[in-house]
Design an enzyme around this catalytic site. Structure first.
Site, PDB file in Angstrom:
ATOM      1  N   GLY A   1      -9.296 -15.805 -62.767  1.00 16.86           N
ATOM      2  CA  GLY A   1     -10.042 -15.331 -61.600  1.00 16.86           C
ATOM      3  C   GLY A   1     -10.922 -14.155 -61.972  1.00 16.86           C
ATOM      4  O   GLY A   1     -11.192 -13.925 -63.148  1.00 16.86           O
ATOM      5  N   ASN A   2     -11.376 -13.443 -60.989  1.00 17.87           N
ATOM      6  CA  ASN A   2     -12.121 -12.212 -61.249  1.00 17.87           C
ATOM      7  C   ASN A   2     -11.812 -11.216 -60.134  1.00 17.87           C
ATOM      8  O   ASN A   2     -11.143 -11.566 -59.159  1.00 17.87           O
ATOM      9  CB  ASN A   2     -13.631 -12.495 -61.352  1.00 17.87           C
ATOM     10  CG  ASN A   2     -14.175 -13.079 -60.070  1.00 17.87           C
ATOM     11  OD1 ASN A   2     -14.217 -12.414 -59.039  1.00 17.87           O
ATOM     12  ND2 ASN A   2     -14.578 -14.352 -60.130  1.00 17.87           N
ATOM     13  N   SER A   3     -12.280  -9.987 -60.280  1.00 18.97           N
ATOM     14  CA  SER A   3     -11.831  -8.955 -59.345  1.00 18.97           C
ATOM     15  C   SER A   3     -12.758  -8.764 -58.143  1.00 18.97           C
ATOM     16  O   SER A   3     -12.745  -7.702 -57.536  1.00 18.97           O
ATOM     17  CB  SER A   3     -11.614  -7.638 -60.090  1.00 18.97           C
ATOM     18  OG  SER A   3     -12.737  -7.385 -60.900  1.00 18.97           O
ATOM     19  N   SER A   4     -13.521  -9.766 -57.781  1.00 12.26           N
ATOM     20  CA  SER A   4     -14.331  -9.656 -56.557  1.00 12.26           C
ATOM     21  C   SER A   4     -13.409  -9.484 -55.350  1.00 12.26           C
ATOM     22  O   SER A   4     -12.430 -10.210 -55.202  1.00 12.26           O
ATOM     23  CB  SER A   4     -15.160 -10.934 -56.380  1.00 12.26           C
ATOM     24  OG  SER A   4     -15.654 -10.999 -55.067  1.00 12.26           O
TER      25      SER A   4
ATOM     26  N   ALA B   1     -18.336 -14.579 -56.137  1.00  9.02           N
ATOM     27  CA  ALA B   1     -18.304 -14.515 -57.591  1.00  9.02           C
ATOM     28  C   ALA B   1     -17.584 -15.774 -58.067  1.00  9.02           C
ATOM     29  O   ALA B   1     -16.360 -15.785 -58.245  1.00  9.02           O
ATOM     30  CB  ALA B   1     -17.577 -13.267 -58.051  1.00  9.02           C
TER      31      ALA B   1
END
Ligand code: CTP
Length: 408
Positions: free
Chosen positions: A214-217, A282
Site C-alpha cells: 500500500g502507500n501512506s495516502s 494514490a
C-alpha cells in the site's frame, strides 16, 4: 431536500443591537443544524437584547464583542482580519439601521464592523427595524449602496413589529434566513446540480490474505474535495480506498474499495455520467501478479514477488472524455516537478493537474495542510501557498468552476 440543505462550514454571525437579536440564538441553532461552524460577533448594543452566554453556549465558541478587551486581567485583541479570513460566509442578523448605515459608510467603531470591512467572503445581511426607519430615504440609500457593493440582503418581511405597528421591517425568520442563504450560495456555484466523481485514499494490493502493498495516502485531500464540492451543491460520487475518514455531507455517495482493480471498476462505471472527475487517489501502479490463497510462511524462505501493472484509471478517462467533461488529475513529483506535471497533463488528456511536490514541507501524504500548483491545459500555472487541505480544496474547485464555464 438532499444536498441543498448544507452550508459551507464556517459562518461568522454578526449580531447587532435591535429587538430581533432575541432570535439570534435560534439562528445559531439553525446554522449549526445545517452543518455550519458558527462564530458570533456582537455589537456592544446587542448585549442589551441577547445574552452572550447563550450565544457562546449554542455556538460552542465565545461570542466576541471587543476589538480590544480584558480577559483574566490581561488586554487581548480580537483579530478581526483572522476572523474574517476564517469565515466562508459573513451573516449580519439582525442588521439594524445603525449598523447598515455604518457599513455603507465604512465606519469601524466595533469588532463586527472591523470584520465586515476585512471580509472577502460572501456577505449577507438580514435587516430588522421599525417600518419608518426602514422606509426612510437614508436607510434605503444605505441598503442600495451595500447591495451595489455585493452585500446580499435577506428580507426584511412584512408583519407585526416590536412597536406594535404593522409593516415592512421584520427580520426574516431564522430558519428562512438559513434556507435563503443556502439556496443563494448554491445558485452561485456552477457546480450546483452537477455530478462529480472523486477518487481518494490509497489502494491495497494483496500479497496473501493478510498482507498487502500500500502507500501512506490518508485520503484527506480527496475527502476535503468531496465535502467542499457537496457544499457547493454538487452530487458527489466518492470512491475511496481504505482510509480512516468519514464523509459527513449527505450530498456525498461513498463507495469503498480496496484494490486498484476495484477502484478502476467502480470509477469506470460512473465516469460517463459525471461532469467533472477529480482523481486524487494514490493508486498503486503495480500489484503482485498473483496473491497467495493461503498466508505465506516465513519458513518458506526469502520472498520474491512478481509484480504487474495496474490499470491507469486517469489515463483511461482521458481517452474516453467527452468535450463537456472536465478531468482533473494529481501529480506527486520529487524532481523536475513542473515539467513532469505538464507532461502528465498532456499525456493523460487532462484539463487540470494538481501538482504536489514532495520537497515542500507540510505538503502531501498525511498532513492536514498542502501546497500545490494548479496547471491547466494552456499551461497557466497558479502556485498556491501552504494551506489547509480544506482551503486547497476550495481553491481547486474555484478553478474547476472556471473550467466548467468553458466546457459547457
Ligand atoms: N492514477 C490513476 N490510476 C492509476 C495510477 C494513477 O487514476 N493506476 C491517477 C492518480 O489518481 C493521479 C494521477 O493518476 O491523479 C497521477 O498518478 P501518477 O502515479 O503520478 O501518474 P503516472 O503517470 O503513473 O506517473 P509517473 O509517470 O510519475 O509514474
Amino acid at each position: 431536500m438532499g444536498a441543498a440543505r448544507v452550508l459551507p462550514r464556517r459562518v461568522l454571525l454578526g449580531v447587532s443591537g435591535g429587538i430581533a437579536a432575541y432570535k439570534a440564538p435560534l439562528l445559531v441553532r439553525a446554522l449549526v443544524k445545517a452543518g455550519a461552524e458558527v462564530q458570533v460577533v456582537m455589537t456592544p448594543a446587542a448585549h442589551a437584547f441577547v445574552s452572550p452566554l447563550v450565544l457562546s453556549t449554542l455556538s460552542g465558541r465565545p461570542a466576541l464583542t471587543e476589538l480590544v478587551g480584558k480577559q483574566d486581567g490581561t488586554t487581548v485583541w480580537s483579530d478581526h482580519v483572522h476572523l474574517a479570513r476564517w469565515a466562508d460566509v459573513l451573516l449580519i442578523a439582525p442588521a439594524t439601521a445603525n449598523t447598515l448605515a455604518k457599513m455603507a459608510h465604512g465606519l469601524c467603531d466595533n469588532l463586527l464592523l472591523a470584520c465586515w470591512l476585512s471580509a472577502e467572503c460572501p456577505v449577507y445581511a438580514a435587516p430588522a427595524m421599525d417600518l419608518d426607519m426602514h422606509a426612510n430615504a437614508a436607510t434605503q440609500g444605505n441598503i442600495a449602496r451595500l447591495k451595489e457593493r455585493g452585500v446580499r440582503m435577506i428580507g426584511p418581511e412584512e408583519g407585526e413589529l416590536a412597536s406594535g405597528l404593522q409593516g415592512l421591517g421584520r427580520m426574516t425568520e431564522p430558519e428562512a434566513i438559513v434556507e435563503q442563504m443556502i439556496a443563494d450560495l448554491m445558485g452561485h456555484s456552477p457546480l450546483a446540480g452537477l455530478n462529480l466523481l472523486i477518487t481518494a485514499g490509497p489502494t491495497h494490493e494483496a500479497i496473501d490474505p493478510v498482507r498487502f502493498i500500500g502507500n501512506s495516502s490518508s485520503g484527506k485531500m480527496g475527502f476535503a474535495l468531496a465535502e467542499e464540492a457537496a457544499s457547493r451543491g454538487a452530487k458527489v460520487e466518492l470512491i475511496t480506498g481504505p482510509v480512516a475518514l468519514a464523509a459527513v455531507h449527505h450530498g456525498i455517495q461513498r463507495t469503498d474499495v480496496v484494490s486498484a482493480a476495484q477502484m478502476a471498476e467502480a470509477a469506470k462505471l460512473r465516469f460517463a455520467k459525471c461532469d467533472v472527475a477529480i482523481l486524487s487517489a494514490a493508486v498503486a501502479d503495480w500489484r503482485p501478479a498473483s496473491a497467495a490463497g493461503q498466508k505465506l510462511k516465513k519458513k518458506d524462505g526469502p520472498l520474491t514477488l512478481e509484480m504487474e501493472a495496474t490499470e491507469d484509471i486517469l489515463a483511461w478517462m482521458g481517452t474516453q472524455k467527452a468535450p463537456n467533461q472536465v478531468l482533473v488529475g494529481f501529480a506527486l513529483e520529487t524532481n523536475d516537478e513542473r515539467r513532469h506535471a505538464e507532461d502528465k497533463l498532456a499525456r493523460k488528456n487532462l484539463d487540470l493537474v494538481v501538482l504536489n511536490s514532495l520537497r515542500d514541507a507540510g505538503a502531501g501524504f498525511g498532513h492536514d495542510t498542502n501546497k500545490v500548483t494548479l496547471i491547466d491545459a494552456r499551461k497557466n500555472a497558479a502556485e498556491l501557498p501552504l494551506m489547509t487541505k480544506q482551503a486547497t480544496a476550495r481553491a481547486i474547485l474555484d478553478h474547476v468552476e472556471k473550467l466548467i464555464a468553458h466546457a459547457h
